[in-house]
Design a protein around this motif. Structure first.
Motif, PDB file in Angstrom:
ATOM      1  N   ALA A  41       0.846  -1.289   0.103  1.00 22.35           N
ATOM      2  CA  ALA A  41       0.117   0.108  -0.104  1.00 22.35           C
ATOM      3  C   ALA A  41       0.924   1.220  -0.014  1.00 22.35           C
ATOM      4  N   ALA A  42       1.940   1.211   0.810  1.00 24.84           N
ATOM      5  CA  ALA A  42       3.093   2.542   1.015  1.00 24.84           C
ATOM      6  C   ALA A  42       3.603   2.725  -0.771  1.00 24.84           C
ATOM      7  N   ILE A  43       4.106   1.583  -1.134  1.00 27.94           N
ATOM      8  CA  ILE A  43       4.204   1.651  -2.498  1.00 27.94           C
ATOM      9  C   ILE A  43       3.642   2.278  -3.701  1.00 27.94           C
ATOM     10  N   ALA A  44       2.183   1.862  -3.433  1.00 24.60           N
ATOM     11  CA  ALA A  44       1.117   2.338  -4.507  1.00 24.60           C
ATOM     12  C   ALA A  44       0.604   3.622  -4.038  1.00 24.60           C
ATOM     13  N   GLU A  45       0.680   4.162  -2.785  1.00 22.66           N
ATOM     14  CA  GLU A  45       0.202   5.549  -2.246  1.00 22.66           C
ATOM     15  C   GLU A  45       1.300   6.512  -2.289  1.00 22.66           C
TER      16      GLU A  45
END
Length: 184
Positions: A41-45
């Motif tokens: 999620a951190a990579i995506a956001e």
């Protein structure tokens, strides 16, 4: 260690196998997979976190410092936190997305599940995912975990990859097939 589907053949596969093996031995598979969800999620956001994990311009030492500074704010379990530091120290953060995917597959195999990669034109609702899981379970005879992605270029419908099988019920493919048929 199981060599499920040739996972160990790749660099990401060797890291994923090591992380999964440690998580299994420490009985922390669920904690590690939750942490990997947080990382994904951190990579995506976060554009900054994505750059940290993919840019060849960031040196090992700087990447290690950045990762160690971020880990406490991300709420990762200790195994995943240390593993992320090892990836940074070894200059392998670019493998992180593949490692996450492969650890998920190993965890699903461990639970007796099969993972289906499902790509749809729009995000699937919880009811749609549940119905898809039920149909796929009937087809393969075991529980199915869904790895859902969205690709607006499909126009509509879904594409399901289940092991070596692919079910393509996308509008894009149907239109392409129709165009080819009309060409004669």
């Amino acid at each position: 260690m199981e060599n499920s589907g040739g996972i160990q053949a790749s660099l990401a596969g060797r890291y994923a196998t090591a992380l999964f093996g440690l998580a299994r031995d420490e009985k922390q598979i669920d904690a590690v997979t939750r942490s990997l969800d947080t990382i994904e999620a951190a990579i995506a956001e976060s554009a900054d976190f994505k750059a940290l994990t993919s840019s060849p311009l960031i040196g090992r030492a700087d990447a290690g410092k950045a990762v160690r500074a971020l880990v406490p704010t991300m709420g990762l379990d200790p195994i995943t936190a240390k593993f992320l530091g090892v990836l940074a120290d070894n200059g392998r953060l670019s493998e992180l997305k593949n490692v996450v995917k492969l650890v998920r597959r190993l965890a699903a195999d461990h639970r007796g599940e099969t993972t289906a990669e499902v790509t749809s034109a729009h995000a699937l609702s919880d009811d749609q995912v549940a119905a898809l899981k039920t149909r796929l379970k009937a087809r393969v005879g075991r529980d199915v975990a869904i790895d859902a992605k969205v690709d607006p270029e499909l126009l509509g419908g879904i594409v399901v990859r289940l092991g070596s099988q692919m079910i393509d019920a996308s509008i894009r493919t149907k239109l392409n097939t129709l165009a080819q048929a009309m060409k004669g």
